[in-house]
Design a protein around this motif. Structure first.
Motif, short mmCIF file in Angstrom:
data_model
loop_
_atom_site.label_atom_id
_atom_site.label_comp_id
_atom_site.label_asym_id
_atom_site.label_seq_id
_atom_site.Cartn_x
_atom_site.Cartn_y
_atom_site.Cartn_z
N ARG A 165 0.82 -1.21 0.00
CA ARG A 165 0.00 0.00 0.00
C ARG A 165 0.86 1.26 0.00
NH1 ARG A 165 -4.90 0.17 4.23
NH2 ARG A 165 -5.63 -1.47 2.81
N ALA A 166 1.90 1.26 0.83
CA ALA A 166 2.81 2.41 0.88
C ALA A 166 3.49 2.61 -0.47
CB ALA A 166 3.85 2.22 1.98
N ASP A 167 3.91 1.53 -1.08
CA ASP A 167 4.58 1.61 -2.38
C ASP A 167 3.64 2.18 -3.45
OD1 ASP A 167 6.91 0.81 -4.17
OD2 ASP A 167 5.29 -0.32 -5.09
N MET A 168 2.39 1.69 -3.47
CA MET A 168 1.44 2.17 -4.47
C MET A 168 1.07 3.63 -4.24
SD MET A 168 -0.27 1.60 -7.20
CE MET A 168 -0.56 -0.13 -7.55
N THR A 169 0.94 4.04 -2.99
CA THR A 169 0.62 5.44 -2.70
C THR A 169 1.71 6.37 -3.23
OG1 THR A 169 -0.72 4.92 -0.75
CG2 THR A 169 0.26 7.12 -0.85
N THR A 170 2.96 6.01 -3.01
CA THR A 170 4.05 6.86 -3.49
C THR A 170 4.14 6.84 -5.01
OG1 THR A 170 5.66 5.05 -3.19
CG2 THR A 170 5.41 6.63 -1.39
N ARG A 171 3.85 5.71 -5.64
CA ARG A 171 3.88 5.64 -7.10
C ARG A 171 2.80 6.54 -7.72
NH1 ARG A 171 6.77 1.48 -9.51
NH2 ARG A 171 7.73 0.03 -8.05
N ILE A 172 1.59 6.48 -7.16
CA ILE A 172 0.50 7.30 -7.68
C ILE A 172 0.82 8.78 -7.50
CG2 ILE A 172 -1.92 7.93 -7.30
CD1 ILE A 172 -2.45 4.98 -6.63
N LEU A 173 1.33 9.15 -6.34
CA LEU A 173 1.71 10.54 -6.09
C LEU A 173 2.81 10.99 -7.04
CD1 LEU A 173 1.63 13.13 -4.40
CD2 LEU A 173 3.18 12.03 -2.77
N ASP A 174 3.78 10.13 -7.28
CA ASP A 174 4.90 10.47 -8.14
C ASP A 174 4.44 10.75 -9.57
OD1 ASP A 174 7.57 10.96 -8.66
OD2 ASP A 174 8.03 8.88 -9.13
#
Length: 316
Positions: A165-174
């Protein structure tokens, strides 16, 4: 519990979370392209988020809605169908660890995706199919939270879920930051508010953002909320806290906890708003994702690597 079982539970948590996130992302993106009909790069950004550009271009030449949606729903790697199939495989080989009803829910989800994924390839049936995937994943996650003992097995599920979840959140934000700073897409600046609103919606975070931030939806506050807010379940800080809490209850946790604490300190001491304004948030997110990879590596080497002759046992 055996190391191989711990590993299956960890990946079960990651795959269910991956399927839900991908379904949310495609669903919200479909709505976004209707709001931004003149912006053509929006679909390409989904391939960037998954990090599977190489796999995509081995199958497709053109970057368009039809190919990308098919890749994300029915592809061989990071697709919804692939994630659910792998989650089911891990659950099937460890059925004695989870409540019987959990296996039944996973199995029903698997058959639902296989039977209905074709409907998600066109816009007419996409919302219903993807909403069905998301709601079934959330139902399974809620069921495990309410009915599965907080044993080592459940802690590994939570670690996998929150790291994914943390990884996907940062990817979407990026990707949101990338689109807005891309000189080839000047037209996106006109729709900045819509882009950030849909980004929040892809993480089911719009209402929670509005409760915590009084100002209009804007990039710097969205970035700060998604990275720093410890009360939002999909926020990076909250997810890392969950990983640390679960790891703390497991034996031989020094290295995973050290790696997690490093990422937590980096996040807590960062000035996200200033990084956004300066245009260096992308580099910071890259560092965070390397930290997530390091946490994963420490988890793997600590708890999942074993010698077949002397099988490691993880005790709660």
């Amino acid at each position: 519990m055996l190391s191989r079982v711990a590993e299956r539970m960890y990946w079960f948590g990651r795959y269910i979370e991956r399927a839900e996130n991908t379904a949310l992302l495609v669903n919200v993106n479909t709505n976004l392209v209707m709001d931004l009909p003149r912006v053509k790069h929006i679909w390409a950004s989904l391939v960037d988020i998954t990090g599977d550009e190489a796999a995509y271009f081995t199958r497709y030449t053109n970057v368009n809605e039809q190919n990308i949606v098919k890749f994300l729903l029915e592809g061989d790697q990071s697709s919804v169908r692939a994630a659910i199939a792998m989650a089911r495989k891990n659950a099937r080989t460890s059925r004695e660890i989870m409540p019987n009803e959990a296996w039944e829910k996973v199995n029903k989800l698997y058959h639902y995706v296989n039977a209905m994924s074709a409907k998600g390839l066109n816009r007419m049936g996409r919302h219903d199919f993807l909403s069905g995937v998301s709601s079934r994943c959330q139902e399974l996650t809620g069921y495990l939270a309410g009915c599965m003992s907080t044993s080592a097995a459940y802690n590994f599920i939570k670690i996998g879920r929150n790291l994914e979840r943390a990884d996907m959140t940062t990817r979407i934000l990026d990707v949101g930051c990338y689109n807005l700073s891309n000189p080839d897409l000047p037209e996106i600046k006109e729709y900045e508010d819509i882009l950030w609103t849909n980004l929040l919606m892809s993480l089911s975070g719009y209402q929670m953002y509005r409760q915590h931030v009084d100002d209009r939806v804007n990039g710097e506050d969205v970035a700060d909320f998604l990275l720093h807010d410890t009360s939002f379940p999909r926020g990076a800080a909250h997810c890392l806290n969950e990983v640390a809490n679960c790891a703390a209850s497991l034996p031989r946790n020094d290295n995973p906890l050290r790696a997690t604490s490093h990422a937590q300190r980096k996040l807590a001491t960062s000035d996200i708003i200033n990084l956004y304004v300066e245009g260096s948030l992308h580099d910071f997110i890259d560092e965070l994702q390397r930290d997530f990879a390091e946490i994963h590596q420490e988890i793997t080497s600590t708890w999942f690597t074993y010698d077949e002759a002397t099988v490691e046992v993880v005790q709660a």
